[in-house]
Design an enzyme around this catalytic site. Structure first.
Site, PDB file in Angstrom:
ATOM      1  N   ASP A 124       0.892  -1.406  -0.244  1.00  0.00           N
ATOM      2  CA  ASP A 124      -0.119   0.056   0.186  1.00  0.00           C
ATOM      3  C   ASP A 124       0.881   1.040  -0.051  1.00  0.00           C
ATOM      4  OD1 ASP A 124      -1.763   1.946   0.877  1.00  0.00           O
ATOM      5  OD2 ASP A 124      -3.131   0.630   1.507  1.00  0.00           O
ATOM      6  N   ASN A 180      -3.253  13.218  -3.064  1.00  0.00           N
ATOM      7  CA  ASN A 180      -4.371  13.573  -3.940  1.00  0.00           C
ATOM      8  C   ASN A 180      -5.032  15.022  -3.134  1.00  0.00           C
ATOM      9  OD1 ASN A 180      -4.957  11.689  -5.651  1.00  0.00           O
ATOM     10  ND2 ASN A 180      -5.964  10.277  -4.181  1.00  0.00           N
ATOM     11  N   ASP A 233      -3.183  10.300  -9.520  1.00  0.00           N
ATOM     12  CA  ASP A 233      -3.138   9.149 -10.541  1.00  0.00           C
ATOM     13  C   ASP A 233      -1.796   8.836 -11.166  1.00  0.00           C
ATOM     14  OD1 ASP A 233      -5.861   9.100 -10.143  1.00  0.00           O
ATOM     15  OD2 ASP A 233      -6.113  10.038 -11.912  1.00  0.00           O
ATOM     16  N   GLU A 280      -5.176   2.596  -3.809  1.00  0.00           N
ATOM     17  CA  GLU A 280      -3.536   2.668  -3.655  1.00  0.00           C
ATOM     18  C   GLU A 280      -2.778   1.287  -3.286  1.00  0.00           C
ATOM     19  OE1 GLU A 280      -4.790   4.318   0.270  1.00  0.00           O
ATOM     20  OE2 GLU A 280      -5.414   4.282  -1.680  1.00  0.00           O
TER      21      GLU A 280
END
Length: 526
Positions: free
Chosen positions: A391, A399, A408, A434
């Protein structure tokens, strides 16, 4: 002179009879003949001209000659236009209604001027009897409109011939003889009329009526032997050429015999391929690959890929035998169906079904399916399998701080780093958000941890370089291992083990690799 004239009148009359027969034949076969209306009118006009010419030659006075000359021009004036229309009908070309009407202007004026020539002498400056012959034959001095009409006639005949000649290169061999007949039907009257105007014919006699005897005979022969203008063969050719699918005709030895326009478009190399070449020899030149095997489960249908100028194309190839009416094989028919768009859509659907749309690695569903298969295969071979969950640490920060577009890009950047370091046979997928998952055959837990550590260090040591500067990325890893000799877990159990180990890595400071164990979990990392 009188005996020769009598003989010529007889030949002209015979030509008229033959032309009338051709007119009647065209009428009787009108349901089978393409452009039958033009052919009927043309032969009718030629018959009027021929018989009027015969009566003119047998006339006893100048007045009779003038009368039959007017009748002749009912045929002469309009026949060139109708002949041109017949050529257009045969080749499938059309003129607009206004253009077709314009073509009749000069013939109408010609007929009016011939009928009233004694009032203005615009067509003939003079018509007079020849004093040096024993019969009443006339000679003329041409007027201005005679030149106009003659030029127009030659123009119509020449235009019809050009229209037919332009079709020659695209006409199949079986239809070249009737096409040649029509071409001769245009050129012979034109040449004979030219010879007549030069004064090279015996006794100044117009040879065109006799030449029309030859053209009528040629037309009848073509009707009987080659079915010229018949709808059935023309319809077959038109159907063959207008097919959306590519069609290639082969003989029994699989040599190229014919192909249609769609085949030329789909395989551009056909334009330069000599007919008669064998399929197995020519196919690699046309497509870049050997002809597909037709001896398998589906011998009549295969798929091929061809690189065209702009982009690759995919064709479905179907081959079937062609038999004659006695059920004897006479060749093969090769059909090419363009399925490029269909294949592209199938590839897109496969991409959507198998892969994550953003990163390009397997999606969760495909990982589950393929992971189970990998576990079953590895269990049979007595080896071990590692499942690694990792992760991206603090991904929400990317973000929130830089926007979802940067977030992204970070995901794609991470995937590219890991993909380059995956061992052979490994499965790599986006597990959600993610979070990513790897399944790979390993020898033991230590090798699994080394693989996870390689990925962790690569991510840590390769910052993302964007317009905001270098962004340092870390990831936390959890490893679960299925090993032969102990109770073999399911994929779901392995994923739970890896998730538990990942949880430990996150709560132990992140940027770590944790191996799941039933006892204490040692931490490995920076």
């Amino acid at each position: 002179m009188a005996s020769h004239l009598t003989m010529y009148i007889t030949l002209v009359s015979t030509s008229g009879v033959l032309t009338v027969f051709l007119c009647i034949y065209s009428f009787l076969k009108r349901k089978e003949i393409r452009g039958f209306q033009s052919l009927i009118v043309l032969t009718l006009l030629q018959s009027i001209y021929i018989f009027a010419n015969a009566f003119e030659l047998s006339s006893g006075s100048l007045a009779e000659i003038k009368f039959w000359t007017v009748i002749e021009y009912i045929g002469i004036a309009f026949a060139p236009v109708i002949g041109l229309k017949l050529c257009l009908d045969y080749t499938g070309k059309k003129l607009s209604r206004r253009a077709m009407q314009a073509l009749y202007v000069i013939p109408v004026i010609t007929l009016l001027l011939v009928s009233t020539n004694d009032l203005h002498h615009l067509f003939y400056k003079s018509i007079y009897l020849r004093p040096d012959v024993s019969s009443a034959t006339a000679d003329i001095e041409v007027g201005y409109w005679y030149i106009v009409h003659g030029s127009f006639t030659f123009g119509c005949l020449l235009a019809g011939a050009v229209v037919l000649l332009r079709k020659w290169s695209t006409t199949k061999k079986a239809y070249k003889r009737p096409l040649l007949t029509l071409i001769c039907g245009q050129f012979l009257p034109m040449v004979s009329a030219f010879i007549y105007l030069l004064g090279l014919t015996p006794w100044g006699i117009d040879p065109v009526p006799f030449v029309l005897f030859l053209t009528s005979a040629m037309y009848l022969w073509a009707f009987m032997s080659t079915r010229m203008l018949m709808i059935v063969p023309i319809a077959k050719e038109a159907l063959f050429e207008s097919m959306h699918e590519g069609a290639i005709v082969l003989d029994v030895k699989r040599r190229f015999i014919d192909y249609n326009a769609s085949a030329r478009r789909m395989l551009p190399g056909l334009r330069h391929l000599p007919l008669g070449r064998r399929l197995d020899e020519a196919w690699p030149d046309l497509t870049g690959a050997p002809f597909p095997d037709t001896s398998g489960d589906n011998p009549g249908q295969q798929e091929i890929r061809v690189q065209l100028k702009n982009e690759p194309a995919t064709y479905q190839v179907r081959i079937s035998t062609v038999n004659d009416r006695y059920n004897e094989q006479i060749g093969y028919l090769l059909i090419l169906i363009d399925i490029t768009e269909q294949s592209r859509l199938q590839a897109q659907l496969k991409q959507m079904a198998y892969y994550d749309g953003m990163t390009g690695v397997f999606n969760r569903t495909q990982f589950i399916q393929r992971g189970k298969m990998l576990l079953e295969k590895t269990a049979d071979e007595g080896a071990a399998v590692a499942v690694i969950l990792f992760d991206i640490d603090h991904f929400k920060h990317f973000n929130d701080e830089y926007g979802h577009e940067v977030g992204d890009t970070v995901l794609i950047h991470t995937v590219n780093i890991c993909r380059d370091r995956m061992p052979e046979g490994a499965l790599f997928a986006r597990y959600g958000g993610e979070e990513f998952v790897v399944a790979a055959p390993v020898s033991d837990g230590e090798e699994a941890v080394r693989l996870a550590e390689t990925l962790r260090q690569a991510i840590f040591n390769t910052p993302y370089r964007g317009y905001n500067g270098d962004l340092h990325i870390t990831a936390s890893f959890g490893v679960g291992v299925a090993k032969n000799g102990i109770s073999w877990p399911t994929l779901e159990e392995l994923l739970r083990h890896a998730d538990s180990a990942l949880y430990t890595s996150k709560h132990s400071g992140r940027n770590l690799v944790t191996l799941y164990k039933t006892s204490d979990n040692p931490l490995i990392g920076a």
